[in-house]
Design a protein around this motif. Structure first.
Motif, PDB file in Angstrom:
ATOM      1  N   PRO A 141       0.823  -1.213   0.000  1.00  0.00           N
ATOM      2  CA  PRO A 141       0.000   0.000   0.000  1.00  0.00           C
ATOM      3  C   PRO A 141       0.855   1.259   0.000  1.00  0.00           C
ATOM      4  CG  PRO A 141       0.032  -1.003   2.176  1.00  0.00           C
ATOM      5  CD  PRO A 141       0.728  -1.972   1.262  1.00  0.00           C
ATOM      6  N   PRO A 142       0.354   2.319  -0.611  1.00  0.00           N
ATOM      7  CA  PRO A 142       1.085   3.591  -0.557  1.00  0.00           C
ATOM      8  C   PRO A 142       1.009   4.180   0.839  1.00  0.00           C
ATOM      9  CG  PRO A 142      -1.037   3.883  -1.627  1.00  0.00           C
ATOM     10  CD  PRO A 142      -0.885   2.410  -1.395  1.00  0.00           C
ATOM     11  N   PRO A 143       1.827   5.186   1.138  1.00  0.00           N
ATOM     12  CA  PRO A 143       1.789   5.811   2.465  1.00  0.00           C
ATOM     13  C   PRO A 143       0.387   6.288   2.828  1.00  0.00           C
ATOM     14  CG  PRO A 143       3.698   6.572   1.233  1.00  0.00           C
ATOM     15  CD  PRO A 143       2.875   5.769   0.271  1.00  0.00           C
ATOM     16  N   GLY A 144      -0.017   5.998   4.071  1.00  0.00           N
ATOM     17  CA  GLY A 144      -1.322   6.415   4.543  1.00  0.00           C
ATOM     18  C   GLY A 144      -2.430   5.411   4.302  1.00  0.00           C
ATOM     19  N   GLU A 172      -5.092   4.526   6.864  1.00  0.00           N
ATOM     20  CA  GLU A 172      -4.558   4.115   8.163  1.00  0.00           C
ATOM     21  C   GLU A 172      -5.468   4.517   9.317  1.00  0.00           C
ATOM     22  OE1 GLU A 172      -2.213   2.376   9.370  1.00  0.00           O
ATOM     23  OE2 GLU A 172      -0.809   1.998   7.740  1.00  0.00           O
ATOM     24  N   ASP A 173      -6.115   5.681   9.202  1.00  0.00           N
ATOM     25  CA  ASP A 173      -6.937   6.139  10.316  1.00  0.00           C
ATOM     26  C   ASP A 173      -8.162   5.256  10.542  1.00  0.00           C
ATOM     27  OD1 ASP A 173      -8.048   6.942   7.950  1.00  0.00           O
ATOM     28  OD2 ASP A 173      -8.318   9.048   8.510  1.00  0.00           O
ATOM     29  N   ALA A 174      -8.490   4.403   9.570  1.00  0.00           N
ATOM     30  CA  ALA A 174      -9.587   3.462   9.780  1.00  0.00           C
ATOM     31  C   ALA A 174      -9.238   2.434  10.848  1.00  0.00           C
ATOM     32  CB  ALA A 174      -9.926   2.750   8.474  1.00  0.00           C
ATOM     33  N   PHE A 232     -18.456   4.636   6.560  1.00  0.00           N
ATOM     34  CA  PHE A 232     -18.319   6.082   6.762  1.00  0.00           C
ATOM     35  C   PHE A 232     -18.830   6.925   5.584  1.00  0.00           C
ATOM     36  CE2 PHE A 232     -14.614   4.088   8.943  1.00  0.00           C
ATOM     37  CZ  PHE A 232     -15.170   4.094  10.212  1.00  0.00           C
ATOM     38  N   PHE A 233     -18.559   6.490   4.354  1.00  0.00           N
ATOM     39  CA  PHE A 233     -19.000   7.231   3.183  1.00  0.00           C
ATOM     40  C   PHE A 233     -19.688   6.294   2.210  1.00  0.00           C
ATOM     41  CE2 PHE A 233     -15.217   9.440   4.817  1.00  0.00           C
ATOM     42  CZ  PHE A 233     -15.771  10.684   5.097  1.00  0.00           C
ATOM     43  N   ASP A 234     -20.448   6.862   1.259  1.00  0.00           N
ATOM     44  CA  ASP A 234     -21.177   6.047   0.296  1.00  0.00           C
ATOM     45  C   ASP A 234     -20.218   5.246  -0.581  1.00  0.00           C
ATOM     46  OD1 ASP A 234     -23.574   6.995   1.228  1.00  0.00           O
ATOM     47  OD2 ASP A 234     -23.723   8.600  -0.278  1.00  0.00           O
ATOM     48  N   LEU A 235     -20.691   4.064  -1.015  1.00  0.00           N
ATOM     49  CA  LEU A 235     -19.856   3.157  -1.793  1.00  0.00           C
ATOM     50  C   LEU A 235     -19.282   3.798  -3.066  1.00  0.00           C
ATOM     51  CD1 LEU A 235     -18.674   0.324  -2.122  1.00  0.00           C
ATOM     52  CD2 LEU A 235     -20.814  -0.375  -3.193  1.00  0.00           C
ATOM     53  N   PRO A 236     -20.063   4.506  -3.880  1.00  0.00           N
ATOM     54  CA  PRO A 236     -19.476   5.098  -5.099  1.00  0.00           C
ATOM     55  C   PRO A 236     -18.314   6.049  -4.794  1.00  0.00           C
ATOM     56  CG  PRO A 236     -21.861   5.125  -5.241  1.00  0.00           C
ATOM     57  CD  PRO A 236     -21.534   4.738  -3.825  1.00  0.00           C
ATOM     58  N   GLU A 237     -18.457   6.830  -3.727  1.00  0.00           N
ATOM     59  CA  GLU A 237     -17.393   7.766  -3.367  1.00  0.00           C
ATOM     60  C   GLU A 237     -16.137   7.028  -2.922  1.00  0.00           C
ATOM     61  OE1 GLU A 237     -16.608  11.406  -0.146  1.00  0.00           O
ATOM     62  OE2 GLU A 237     -18.604  10.493  -0.351  1.00  0.00           O
ATOM     63  N   VAL A 238     -16.330   5.978  -2.105  1.00  0.00           N
ATOM     64  CA  VAL A 238     -15.188   5.180  -1.638  1.00  0.00           C
ATOM     65  C   VAL A 238     -14.549   4.438  -2.805  1.00  0.00           C
ATOM     66  CG1 VAL A 238     -14.536   3.226  -0.190  1.00  0.00           C
ATOM     67  CG2 VAL A 238     -16.098   4.956   0.696  1.00  0.00           C
ATOM     68  N   TYR A 239     -15.372   3.887  -3.679  1.00  0.00           N
ATOM     69  CA  TYR A 239     -14.877   3.149  -4.839  1.00  0.00           C
ATOM     70  C   TYR A 239     -13.952   4.025  -5.682  1.00  0.00           C
ATOM     71  CZ  TYR A 239     -14.951   0.681  -9.328  1.00  0.00           C
ATOM     72  OH  TYR A 239     -14.586   0.055 -10.489  1.00  0.00           O
ATOM     73  N   ASP A 254     -15.315  14.383   6.292  1.00  0.00           N
ATOM     74  CA  ASP A 254     -14.194  14.434   5.368  1.00  0.00           C
ATOM     75  C   ASP A 254     -13.111  15.371   5.901  1.00  0.00           C
ATOM     76  OD1 ASP A 254     -13.209  13.531   2.858  1.00  0.00           O
ATOM     77  OD2 ASP A 254     -13.456  15.589   2.115  1.00  0.00           O
ATOM     78  N   PRO A 255     -11.846  14.978   5.895  1.00  0.00           N
ATOM     79  CA  PRO A 255     -11.308  13.772   5.288  1.00  0.00           C
ATOM     80  C   PRO A 255     -11.161  12.621   6.293  1.00  0.00           C
ATOM     81  CG  PRO A 255      -9.514  15.251   5.821  1.00  0.00           C
ATOM     82  CD  PRO A 255     -10.793  15.892   6.333  1.00  0.00           C
ATOM     83  N   GLY A 256     -12.242  12.018   6.669  1.00  0.00           N
ATOM     84  CA  GLY A 256     -12.208  10.897   7.594  1.00  0.00           C
ATOM     85  C   GLY A 256     -11.742   9.631   6.903  1.00  0.00           C
ATOM     86  N   PRO A 257     -11.824   8.484   7.617  1.00  0.00           N
ATOM     87  CA  PRO A 257     -11.334   7.226   7.053  1.00  0.00           C
ATOM     88  C   PRO A 257     -12.066   6.829   5.772  1.00  0.00           C
ATOM     89  CG  PRO A 257     -11.761   7.033   9.411  1.00  0.00           C
ATOM     90  CD  PRO A 257     -12.346   8.329   8.977  1.00  0.00           C
ATOM     91  N   THR A 258     -11.316   6.245   4.855  1.00  0.00           N
ATOM     92  CA  THR A 258     -11.879   5.626   3.659  1.00  0.00           C
ATOM     93  C   THR A 258     -11.703   4.128   3.802  1.00  0.00           C
ATOM     94  OG1 THR A 258     -11.385   7.529   2.240  1.00  0.00           O
ATOM     95  CG2 THR A 258     -11.669   5.398   1.154  1.00  0.00           C
ATOM     96  N   VAL A 259     -12.793   3.367   3.738  1.00  0.00           N
ATOM     97  CA  VAL A 259     -12.730   1.918   3.939  1.00  0.00           C
ATOM     98  C   VAL A 259     -13.609   1.220   2.908  1.00  0.00           C
ATOM     99  CG1 VAL A 259     -12.958   0.014   5.570  1.00  0.00           C
ATOM    100  CG2 VAL A 259     -12.514   2.323   6.425  1.00  0.00           C
TER     101      VAL A 259
END
Length: 254
Positions: free
Chosen positions: A7-10, A49-51, A90-97, A64-69
């Motif tokens: 994974p990239p940083p973060g 990482e914050d997730a 935390f956020f809607d699937l299309p946005e996370v995708y 935002d900018p909270g965890p993306t999972v």
């Protein structure tokens, strides 16, 4: 190693048994797919990482900018690995995708899931149970090692260690280690009968399922099934075939 596995940083990648957010009472069974063992059900987590480091308390909502999972559920069926479905937190699937696909391409998700699940199984073996990195094994008081070492976990350890020994022997071109002879106790035969009945109910070849579960030759599994019948843990073969025939007739009837 391919870059996409790192994974990239973060960001962080991880895989865990069962589907995401399931509250299954036990670990799923291990099945062999090609040259590796995998849980019949598992999920991949791709997230920031914050997730892992933050928690959601007292109904607080991340902004935002909270965890993306992104949770990706996989299922092994007939030696094939399929992605069953995807969910987000935390956020809607299309946005996370949209965010996740920029980190690792969708056509790499299955390969990444297998890689992370194999790594989890290696940690499971090293730590003799669900590893400390398994967030689903935590409760309010921390990791409960006792409750996370049920009989099925011991079966996992035995199967993983056996598979590792076989793979090592194959790599060195030496015969696989000799197996301990299975004692046909009532408890063992009851487990044989349970697996057999479950396979019948799900219309899978029952003796093959017994062989797969115990990683035994089909001929050996057939002998165990016959012994289970003799000890009345399964109905006689004639009764079983008659019941199957009656069931087929009922299903065919208008």
């Amino acid at each position: 190693m391919d870059d996409f596995l790192n994974p990239p940083p973060g960001w962080r990648y991880a895989a865990y048994p069962w589907f995401a957010r399931d509250t299954a009472p036990d670990l799923p069974r291990l099945v062999q797919v090609g040259r590796v063992l995998l849980p019949e059900f598992f999920h991949l987590v791709i997230g920031t990482e914050d997730a892992w480091t933050q928690s959601r308390r007292d109904g607080a909502i991340y902004v935002d900018p909270g965890p993306t999972v992104l949770f990706l559920d996989f299922q092994v069926f007939e030696d094939e690995i399929d992605m069953a479905h995807a969910t987000s937190a935390f956020f809607d699937l299309p946005e996370v995708y949209e965010k996740v696909r920029k980190i690792v391409r969708p056509n790499r998700w299955k390969q990444l899931g297998i890689h992370c699940m194999v790594r989890y199984l290696a940690e499971f073996t090293d730590e003799e149970g669900r590893p400390d990195t398994d967030v689903s094994a935590y409760d309010g008081a921390g990791l409960d090692r006792v409750s996370r070492r049920p009989e099925v976990a011991l079966q996992w350890l035995d199967k993983l260690q056996t598979h590792a020994a076989d793979a090592y022997a194959e790599a060195r071109g030496t015969p696989p280690p000799k197996r301990k002879r299975v004692k046909l106790t009532d408890e063992f035969l009851q487990e044989v009968a349970r697996i057999y009945r479950v396979a019948e109910n799900t219309e899978l070849p029952p003796t093959r399922e017994v062989a797969t579960h115990f990683k035994a030759p089909h001929s050996t599994a057939a002998k165990w099934v016959a012994t289970a019948r003799r000890r009345d843990f399964l109905p006689p073969a004639e009764s079983a075939s008659n019941e199957a025939a009656r069931s087929a007739v009922r299903q065919a009837a208008p």
